[in-house]
Design an enzyme around this catalytic site. Structure first.
Site, PDB file in Angstrom:
ATOM      1  N   HIS A  15      13.570 -34.450 -18.182  1.00 22.62           N
ATOM      2  CA  HIS A  15      13.258 -35.288 -16.999  1.00 22.62           C
ATOM      3  C   HIS A  15      11.821 -35.051 -16.555  1.00 22.62           C
ATOM      4  O   HIS A  15      11.540 -34.900 -15.373  1.00 22.62           O
ATOM      5  CB  HIS A  15      14.248 -34.973 -15.868  1.00 22.62           C
ATOM      6  CG  HIS A  15      15.657 -35.305 -16.220  1.00 22.62           C
ATOM      7  ND1 HIS A  15      16.171 -36.584 -16.142  1.00 22.62           N
ATOM      8  CD2 HIS A  15      16.652 -34.522 -16.703  1.00 22.62           C
ATOM      9  CE1 HIS A  15      17.433 -36.571 -16.548  1.00 22.62           C
ATOM     10  NE2 HIS A  15      17.753 -35.338 -16.900  1.00 22.62           N
ATOM     11  N   ASN A  63      -0.244   0.329   6.146  1.00 23.80           N
ATOM     12  CA  ASN A  63       0.454  -0.598   5.250  1.00 23.80           C
ATOM     13  C   ASN A  63       1.101  -1.637   6.147  1.00 23.80           C
ATOM     14  O   ASN A  63       1.836  -1.292   7.063  1.00 23.80           O
ATOM     15  CB  ASN A  63       1.505   0.129   4.416  1.00 23.80           C
ATOM     16  CG  ASN A  63       2.275  -0.853   3.523  1.00 23.80           C
ATOM     17  OD1 ASN A  63       1.768  -1.923   3.190  1.00 23.80           O
ATOM     18  ND2 ASN A  63       3.496  -0.512   3.182  1.00 23.80           N
ATOM     19  N   GLY A  64       0.806  -2.913   5.901  1.00 18.41           N
ATOM     20  CA  GLY A  64       1.393  -3.986   6.718  1.00 18.41           C
ATOM     21  C   GLY A  64       0.324  -5.017   7.054  1.00 18.41           C
ATOM     22  O   GLY A  64      -0.767  -5.001   6.506  1.00 18.41           O
ATOM     23  N   LYS A 110       8.895 -12.147 -16.240  1.00 16.24           N
ATOM     24  CA  LYS A 110       8.470 -10.902 -16.923  1.00 16.24           C
ATOM     25  C   LYS A 110       7.161 -11.141 -17.660  1.00 16.24           C
ATOM     26  O   LYS A 110       6.229 -10.368 -17.582  1.00 16.24           O
ATOM     27  CB  LYS A 110       9.552 -10.441 -17.903  1.00 16.24           C
ATOM     28  CG  LYS A 110      10.775  -9.836 -17.284  1.00 16.24           C
ATOM     29  CD  LYS A 110      10.568  -8.490 -16.620  1.00 16.24           C
ATOM     30  CE  LYS A 110      10.235  -8.441 -15.200  1.00 16.24           C
ATOM     31  NZ  LYS A 110      11.012  -8.972 -14.139  1.00 16.24           N
ATOM     32  N   ARG A 161       2.634   1.127  -6.008  1.00 18.60           N
ATOM     33  CA  ARG A 161       2.826   0.250  -4.836  1.00 18.60           C
ATOM     34  C   ARG A 161       1.616  -0.626  -4.585  1.00 18.60           C
ATOM     35  O   ARG A 161       1.678  -1.594  -3.849  1.00 18.60           O
ATOM     36  CB  ARG A 161       3.098   1.098  -3.595  1.00 18.60           C
ATOM     37  CG  ARG A 161       4.439   1.793  -3.582  1.00 18.60           C
ATOM     38  CD  ARG A 161       4.562   2.638  -2.351  1.00 18.60           C
ATOM     39  NE  ARG A 161       4.477   1.827  -1.169  1.00 18.60           N
ATOM     40  CZ  ARG A 161       5.543   1.392  -0.488  1.00 18.60           C
ATOM     41  NH1 ARG A 161       6.740   1.709  -0.911  1.00 18.60           N
ATOM     42  NH2 ARG A 161       5.404   0.650   0.573  1.00 18.60           N
ATOM     43  N   GLU A 213       4.065 -11.938 -15.239  1.00 15.62           N
ATOM     44  CA  GLU A 213       3.594 -10.900 -14.296  1.00 15.62           C
ATOM     45  C   GLU A 213       2.959  -9.701 -14.988  1.00 15.62           C
ATOM     46  O   GLU A 213       2.207  -8.966 -14.359  1.00 15.62           O
ATOM     47  CB  GLU A 213       4.707 -10.449 -13.358  1.00 15.62           C
ATOM     48  CG  GLU A 213       5.786  -9.612 -13.968  1.00 15.62           C
ATOM     49  CD  GLU A 213       6.765  -9.094 -12.906  1.00 15.62           C
ATOM     50  OE1 GLU A 213       6.342  -8.772 -11.790  1.00 15.62           O
ATOM     51  OE2 GLU A 213       7.953  -9.029 -13.197  1.00 15.62           O
ATOM     52  N   LYS A 261       4.753  -3.049  -6.376  1.00 12.74           N
ATOM     53  CA  LYS A 261       6.181  -2.894  -6.675  1.00 12.74           C
ATOM     54  C   LYS A 261       7.055  -3.406  -5.541  1.00 12.74           C
ATOM     55  O   LYS A 261       8.121  -3.944  -5.781  1.00 12.74           O
ATOM     56  CB  LYS A 261       6.501  -1.429  -6.930  1.00 12.74           C
ATOM     57  CG  LYS A 261       7.949  -1.160  -7.296  1.00 12.74           C
ATOM     58  CD  LYS A 261       8.370  -1.889  -8.562  1.00 12.74           C
ATOM     59  CE  LYS A 261       9.817  -1.635  -8.919  1.00 12.74           C
ATOM     60  NZ  LYS A 261      10.267  -2.512 -10.035  1.00 12.74           N
ATOM     61  N   GLU A 300      13.949 -15.453 -15.517  1.00 14.16           N
ATOM     62  CA  GLU A 300      13.576 -14.035 -15.525  1.00 14.16           C
ATOM     63  C   GLU A 300      12.643 -13.729 -16.687  1.00 14.16           C
ATOM     64  O   GLU A 300      11.655 -12.998 -16.532  1.00 14.16           O
ATOM     65  CB  GLU A 300      14.833 -13.167 -15.575  1.00 14.16           C
ATOM     66  CG  GLU A 300      14.597 -11.682 -15.684  1.00 14.16           C
ATOM     67  CD  GLU A 300      13.806 -11.084 -14.521  1.00 14.16           C
ATOM     68  OE1 GLU A 300      13.620 -11.779 -13.498  1.00 14.16           O
ATOM     69  OE2 GLU A 300      13.356  -9.942 -14.644  1.00 14.16           O
ATOM     70  N   TRP A 330      -3.100  -2.378  -1.653  1.00 18.61           N
ATOM     71  CA  TRP A 330      -2.861  -3.714  -2.208  1.00 18.61           C
ATOM     72  C   TRP A 330      -3.414  -4.652  -1.158  1.00 18.61           C
ATOM     73  O   TRP A 330      -2.861  -4.781  -0.071  1.00 18.61           O
ATOM     74  CB  TRP A 330      -1.362  -3.951  -2.417  1.00 18.61           C
ATOM     75  CG  TRP A 330      -1.053  -5.262  -3.064  1.00 18.61           C
ATOM     76  CD1 TRP A 330      -1.102  -5.567  -4.393  1.00 18.61           C
ATOM     77  CD2 TRP A 330      -0.652  -6.472  -2.404  1.00 18.61           C
ATOM     78  NE1 TRP A 330      -0.744  -6.876  -4.602  1.00 18.61           N
ATOM     79  CE2 TRP A 330      -0.472  -7.457  -3.412  1.00 18.61           C
ATOM     80  CE3 TRP A 330      -0.427  -6.830  -1.083  1.00 18.61           C
ATOM     81  CZ2 TRP A 330      -0.075  -8.764  -3.126  1.00 18.61           C
ATOM     82  CZ3 TRP A 330      -0.026  -8.130  -0.790  1.00 18.61           C
ATOM     83  CH2 TRP A 330       0.134  -9.079  -1.799  1.00 18.61           C
ATOM     84  N   CYS A 385       0.828  -1.206   0.000  1.00 14.27           N
ATOM     85  CA  CYS A 385       0.000   0.000   0.000  1.00 14.27           C
ATOM     86  C   CYS A 385       0.862   1.256   0.000  1.00 14.27           C
ATOM     87  O   CYS A 385       1.986   1.252   0.440  1.00 14.27           O
ATOM     88  CB  CYS A 385      -0.877   0.004   1.238  1.00 14.27           C
ATOM     89  SG  CYS A 385      -1.738  -1.534   1.438  1.00 14.27           S
TER      90      CYS A 385
HETATM   91  C1  AGP Z   1       9.989  -8.452 -10.482  1.00 14.16           C
HETATM   92  O1  AGP Z   1       9.618  -8.020 -11.773  1.00 14.16           O
HETATM   93  C2  AGP Z   1       8.817  -8.501  -9.546  1.00 14.16           C
HETATM   94  N1  AGP Z   1       8.196  -7.218  -9.467  1.00 14.16           N
HETATM   95  C3  AGP Z   1       9.154  -9.091  -8.186  1.00 14.16           C
HETATM   96  O2  AGP Z   1       9.468 -10.455  -8.382  1.00 14.16           O
HETATM   97  C4  AGP Z   1      10.316  -8.435  -7.435  1.00 14.16           C
HETATM   98  O3  AGP Z   1      11.531  -8.716  -8.080  1.00 14.16           O
HETATM   99  C5  AGP Z   1      10.360  -9.037  -6.024  1.00 14.16           C
HETATM  100  O4  AGP Z   1       9.157  -8.706  -5.354  1.00 14.16           O
HETATM  101  C6  AGP Z   1      11.565  -8.555  -5.198  1.00 14.16           C
HETATM  102  O5  AGP Z   1      11.493  -7.176  -5.038  1.00 14.16           O
HETATM  103  P1  AGP Z   1      12.796  -6.433  -4.435  1.00 14.16           P
HETATM  104  O6  AGP Z   1      13.901  -6.578  -5.444  1.00 14.16           O
HETATM  105  O7  AGP Z   1      12.361  -5.009  -4.248  1.00 14.16           O
HETATM  106  O8  AGP Z   1      13.153  -7.102  -3.139  1.00 14.16           O
END
Ligand code: AGP
Length: 607
Positions: A503, A100-101, A484, A27, A487, A602, A480, A74, A2
């Site tokens: 396997h 937030n939390g 990408k 966020r 997500e 984020k 990776e 969020w 949040c």
């Molecule tokens: C990456 O594209 C994602 N947004 C997510 O996996 C991110 O890398 C992960 O939450 C870790 O975030 P950080 O690097 O801020 O710790």
């Protein structure tokens, strides 16, 4: 997670709060709301959906006042609906707060409060806090807040206002970031520095179990025993232009296109006279040469960077390195000796799982090196030493430039260790540095293919399953690339070490499944060809990431994206670029919200 903004001053609070929320929307964005004390009366406006929905509501039902709080959510507890949106108020609407939390003991607190006759409006954990405030308030606002936060278990960043104290805004923090901004005749609260850019240059970072009391002309800070504390003043260095799209349609595309410049910037800052400089990091060389084992822990994309970093550290510095997913590390009761160093990798520096892993390591008395993109973050502040990856603010939820900045920082750090341990000759290190210096131009060449990659995206955007394959340095690249794509386009995509594919997972292959194979020239090239053959013989669709000039790969591929040749160990930086662009353009084709993908945030500041 949040976004939180608070304001007290002489301006109209709604305008300051809404601009702040816009800067924090990345966020979390499933609902938003503001609370303002208007002519002595608590007024709340909140709505499900993105910030636009709240803006529309405020146009219909404007609110004015000079003190307020705001939140973009969020969801953790309770669906993303209007009644679960923040701010939350007590039944008499004398207190309002945003959070937030996660309050881990909210269920028992809620049960007790309901028994005492308190009426709940929402399913959130947050609402217990505002009813506790109402219950424990005895004329002193900050004392009530201190009393209440000591009843809470779990994490919180809070911004609180009260009709009883229209001249006071209170912030409290445990586990989720909260920053106080100091202005002239006005003061601010924010969960992230980006909301304060253009408002002030002077800030204070709250630590766990601290509260801040903000008046128009005065700031005071306390710990959770009620003791007054002094806080160190810090200065914001981020410029506003760093957090706008610079003419691009999305932050993600801007950040992809920035990558050559980011690499050049890192080189400029970390290399002088062909020598690598990390000596400013307070972790002396006499300690570093004695490190016998390294544990890297991180989440998501940062974990993928850690997987690449393992290759680099072991190859250059010859130090045994293991890589853990943060949320697993802290539960495996790791065997840790005195010469173990932890590297905590986190773009935001606020990932709760990675913070927990860091604290677990420190509880076992090992040193922690933080590799972050925010020098003022919790991970930076709690690490023994910090490497700033110098990627600049990354706003797109899908991490791109931070990923390559993490890899290059690990590359340089591994070479630095190799030099102080004499495990690599000076000339060898200089050759590696030269290869690094050639990267920006090589990435520019790939970025010039973005229209071709966009066309490829259109061809495959309707597919509902993708598989990514890579070997050695590039199996993390495959991971990776899959992350990408999934997500931001919501397509189910998985990645495998190519040698592992036969396997079991190869059973997934049929003529409907595109398989993206990273097969640039290098030591494992022949093995990758065999894996591609295995897929081709089962009618899989083959998209290859291949080295410029490799004509033979066309026979095996339905489509090829060529990248310039680089040394094996730096190929993850080059090979990920087309995968970033492919994911971006496929998501666009599918009408997904690239910068704010559904269900994501984020910075994941909850465990
Ligand atoms: C990456 O594209 C994602 N947004 C997510 O996996 C991110 O890398 C992960 O939450 C870790 O975030 P950080 O690097 O801020 O710790």
């Amino acid at each position: 997670m949040c976004g939180i903004v608070g304001y007290i001053g002489n301006k109209s609070a709604d305008s300051v709060l809404l601009v702040g929320l816009e800067r924090l929307e990345y966020r979390g964005y499933d609902s938003a709301g503001i609370g303002i004390i208007e002519d002595g009366e608590m007024t709340i406006r909140k709505r499900e959906g993105k910030l636009k929905a709240l803006n529309d509501l405020l146009r219909e039902m404007p609110v004015s006042g000079n003190i307020g709080i705001a939140h973009t959510r969020w969801a953790t507890h309770g669906e993303p609906t209007t009644h679960n949106a923040h701010p939350h108020t007590d039944s008499q609407k004398k207190f309002a707060l945003v959070h937030n939390g996660i309050i881990e003991n909210y269920a028992e607190l809620k049960e007790e409060l309901i028994k005492e006759g308190y009426i709940f409006q929402s399913e959130t954990d947050t609402e217990v806090i505002v009813h506790l405030l109402s219950k424990h308030y005895k004329d002193n606002f900050e004392q009530a807040v201190i009393k209440v936060i000591n009843l809470l278990e779990g994490s919180f960043a809070l911004a609180i206002i009260s009709e009883y104290h229209p001249d006071t805004l209170i912030g409290a923090r445990r586990g989720s970031p909260l920053i106080v901004g100091k202005g002239k005749g006005e003061n601010f609260l924010a969960s992230d520095i980006h909301a304060l850019v253009n408002l002030t240059k002077t800030v204070y970072y709250l630590e766990d179990n601290e509260i801040a009391v903000l008046k128009r002309e005065r700031l005071s800070f306390f710990n959770n025993t009620g003791k007054s504390i002094k806080k160190e003043e810090k200065h914001i260095t981020i410029e506003a232009k760093a957090i706008d799209k610079a003419g691009h349609e999305h932050f993600m595309l801007k950040e992809i296109m920035e990558q050559p410049r980011i690499i050049s910037n890192i080189i400029e800052k970390r290399i002088r006279d062909n020598k690598i400089h990390f000596s400013h990091i307070p972790m002396g060389n006499e300690y570093l040469v004695r490190v016998g084992r390294i544990i890297i822990q991180a989440a998501g994309t940062s974990w993928h960077a850690g997987l690449v970093g393992k290759f680099m550290i072991e190859e250059f510095a010859r130090v045994h390195t293991e890589v853990d997913i943060s949320s697993e590390f802290r539960y495996r009761n790791p065997v840790i000796e005195g010469d173990t160093l932890m590297i905590a990798i986190s773009q935001s520096g606020e990932t709760a799982d990675t913070i927990a892993g860091l604290r677990e390591a420190k509880s076992k008395f090992i040193k922690v090196l933080g590799l972050v993109n925010n020098k003022e973050s919790t991970i930076a502040r709690e690490s023994d030493a910090v490497i700033d990856i110098l990627a600049g603010p990354e706003i797109g939820v899908a991490s791109t430039k931070a990923y390559i900045a993490q890899i290059i920082s690990l590359f340089l750090w591994a070479l630095y260790i190799a030099r102080i341990k004499w495990s690599l000759k000076k000339e060898t290190v200089e050759q590696y540095i030269q290869e690094l210096k050639d990267l920006p131009d090589k990435i520019e060449q790939i970025l010039k293919q973005k229209d071709k990659i966009e066309k490829l995206a259109k061809k495959y955007a309707a597919k509902n399953n993708f598989i990514f394959l890579g070997r050695s340095y590039n199996y993390p690249t495959a991971f990776e690339g899959a992350l990408k794509l999934k997500e931001i386009s919501y397509i189910h995509s998985t990645a495998y070490q190519a040698g592992e594919f036969k396997h079991g997972p190869i059973a997934l292959i049929d003529a409907t499944v595109p398989v993206i194979c990273i097969v640039t020239k290098g030591e494992i090239y022949p093995k990758m060809l065999s894996n591609i053959q295995e897929v081709k013989s089962r009618k899989g669709i083959i998209i290859t990431i291949a080295t410029e000039g490799d004509e033979s790969i066309k026979k095996l591929s339905d489509d090829v994206i060529y990248v310039p040749q680089t040394i094996d160990i730096l190929s993850p930086v080059v090979n990920v670029i087309p995968l970033q662009l492919l994911a971006y353009y496929i998501a666009i084709q599918r009408g997904a919200d690239v910068d704010q993908p559904r269900n994501l945030a984020k910075s994941v500041t909850v465990e």
